[in-house]
Motif scaffolding. Structure first.
Motif, PDB file in Angstrom:
ATOM      1  N   LEU A  65       0.819  -1.205   0.000  1.00 13.93           N
ATOM      2  CA  LEU A  65       0.000   0.000   0.000  1.00 13.93           C
ATOM      3  C   LEU A  65       0.855   1.258   0.000  1.00 13.93           C
ATOM      4  O   LEU A  65       0.514   2.260   0.617  1.00 13.93           O
ATOM      5  CB  LEU A  65      -0.918  -0.006   1.237  1.00 13.93           C
ATOM      6  CG  LEU A  65      -1.836  -1.213   1.310  1.00 13.93           C
ATOM      7  CD1 LEU A  65      -2.068  -1.654   2.735  1.00 13.93           C
ATOM      8  CD2 LEU A  65      -3.159  -0.914   0.644  1.00 13.93           C
ATOM      9  N   SER A  75       2.731   2.327   9.930  1.00 16.26           N
ATOM     10  CA  SER A  75       1.768   2.988   9.048  1.00 16.26           C
ATOM     11  C   SER A  75       0.851   2.005   8.333  1.00 16.26           C
ATOM     12  O   SER A  75      -0.192   2.395   7.834  1.00 16.26           O
ATOM     13  CB  SER A  75       2.492   3.827   7.991  1.00 16.26           C
ATOM     14  OG  SER A  75       3.466   4.614   8.592  1.00 16.26           O
ATOM     15  N   VAL A  76       1.259   0.755   8.225  1.00 16.50           N
ATOM     16  CA  VAL A  76       0.435  -0.220   7.498  1.00 16.50           C
ATOM     17  C   VAL A  76      -0.188  -1.290   8.380  1.00 16.50           C
ATOM     18  O   VAL A  76      -1.030  -2.056   7.919  1.00 16.50           O
ATOM     19  CB  VAL A  76       1.215  -0.955   6.376  1.00 16.50           C
ATOM     20  CG1 VAL A  76       1.005  -0.303   5.053  1.00 16.50           C
ATOM     21  CG2 VAL A  76       2.651  -1.153   6.696  1.00 16.50           C
ATOM     22  N   GLU A  79      -3.761  -1.959   8.176  1.00 18.22           N
ATOM     23  CA  GLU A  79      -4.275  -2.348   6.864  1.00 18.22           C
ATOM     24  C   GLU A  79      -4.012  -3.813   6.559  1.00 18.22           C
ATOM     25  O   GLU A  79      -4.332  -4.307   5.490  1.00 18.22           O
ATOM     26  CB  GLU A  79      -3.609  -1.502   5.760  1.00 18.22           C
ATOM     27  CG  GLU A  79      -3.768  -0.014   5.942  1.00 18.22           C
ATOM     28  CD  GLU A  79      -5.185   0.441   5.646  1.00 18.22           C
ATOM     29  OE1 GLU A  79      -6.010  -0.410   5.260  1.00 18.22           O
ATOM     30  OE2 GLU A  79      -5.465   1.639   5.821  1.00 18.22           O
TER      31      GLU A  79
END
Ligand code: ATP
Ligand code: MG
Length: 310
Positions: A65, A75-76, A79
């Motif tokens: 991503l 940050s991921v 997700e």
């Protein structure tokens, strides 16, 4: 062509002198079911663990991503969903307690958490199980609970490590239907399996052996690219014929399938002289027109190839 949602580049993992994953490069596109195949010990779980941040890589890069998975993991994290091969459910808690626990781990609370749990319970047919302790559930039930718990936060990328091993065919179908629904909702799934029927349902596949990528692409294209022919020889004398086929140098593999012998011819050898030679040895059989090799043929071929190279 949509840009890749996951890009893996030269990923390598060593445990001491042993290289479990070697120089692995591949991409996963958005909203595909990407199948990860290979024999036991090939390095599938090790790769997934690195991509999910459970295990540090020795070298290589991976982006998901748009974020670097190894330097921007925070940050991921939200997700990504991960269902490990030994799914990490809390056996002493009930199904609903497990779902609440994992939802909270992923940052869900209050009404959001309640809604997410309700939705997964309905989708995965868990309603009759919610008050039961996980320890008492069957394998198929645990697998559905594990899928629910790894998708409560609606990750965009989901890693499933052998989610259907030990599951009966009906449960397996239910599980794949649930995966299809997730993909329709915009999720991308990387799944490992030893079931080649499941592999056939994937949009694309990667075969790994001894940590290395051996083949990569759409199931149909991989079969077409195998560059060899498969023939089915039907006969009453199938056992004797199978022995005879094993003595033919142009035949690289020969398996019994019911009352037929399924043979694979080496690249560029034409079937006619082989069949003629077998007939001259006194065998009578019906040869079925060359068909597309199955994923099982491909799997066997790749294993044999990697043994020859080793
Ligand atoms: N922590 C570890 N230390 C040493 N070796 C390890 C470690 N973890 C995995 N390995 C080795 O790495 C290799 C790859 O293991 P991995 O679990 O990734 O295989 P796999 O493809 O998932 O196999 P399976 O289909 O059986 O699940 C194996 O030989 C395994 O023994
Ligand atoms: Mg594994």
């Amino acid at each position: 062509m949509p840009s890749a949602i996951l890009e893996v580049e030269a990923l390598t993992k060593r445990f001491g002198d042993f290289t479990a994953v070697e120089d692995l490069t591949f991409e996963v596109e958005p909203e595909e079911v990407f199948g990860f195949l290979g024999p036991n010990g090939a390095g599938k779980s090790t790769t997934i663990k690195m991509l999910c941040g459970v295990l540090a890589p020795t070298s290589g890069r991976a982006r998901a991503l748009g974020f670097d998975l190894f330097t921007q993991a925070d940050s991921v994290r939200q997700e990504i969903g991960y269902m490990s091969q030994k799914f990490s459910l809390l056996e002493d808690l009930t199904v609903s307690e497990n779902l609440a626990y994992f939802g909270q781990l992923y940052g869900l609370q209050g009404a959001l958490l309640k809604d997410a749990i309700h939705q997964r319970v309905m989708e995965l047919q868990l309603k009759s199980l919610v008050q039961l302790r996980v320890a008492g559930l069957s394998t198929g039930e645990k697998q559905r609970v594990a899928l629910a718990s790894s998708t409560l936060h609606r990750p965009r990328m989901l890693f499933l490590d052998e989610p259907t091993s030990g599951v009966d065919p009906l449960m397996r179908r239910l599980f794949w239907e649930a995966m299809d629904d997730l993909v329709k909702d915009g999720m991308t799934i990387l799944v490992t399996t030893h079931n080649l029927g499941e592999a056939d349902q994937c949009d694309r596949l990667a075969f790994i052996m001894a940590g290395r990528l051996m083949a990569y692409g759409k199931p149909r294209v991989l079969k077409e690219q195998m560059g060899r022919q498969v023939l089915e020889l039907r006969t009453e004398q199938f056992r004797e014929l199978q022995h005879a086929t094993k003595r033919q140098p142009q035949i690289i593999s020969s398996e019994l399938m019911g009352r037929a012998v399924r043979v694979s011819l080496a690249k560029a050898s034409s079937p006619a002289p082989v069949l003629e030679s077998l007939r001259q040895q006194g065998y009578s059989f019906e040869a079925m027109a060359p068909e597309l090799p199955s994923l099982e043929d491909l799997f066997i071929e790749l294993v044999q190839q990697s043994r020859r190279e080793a």
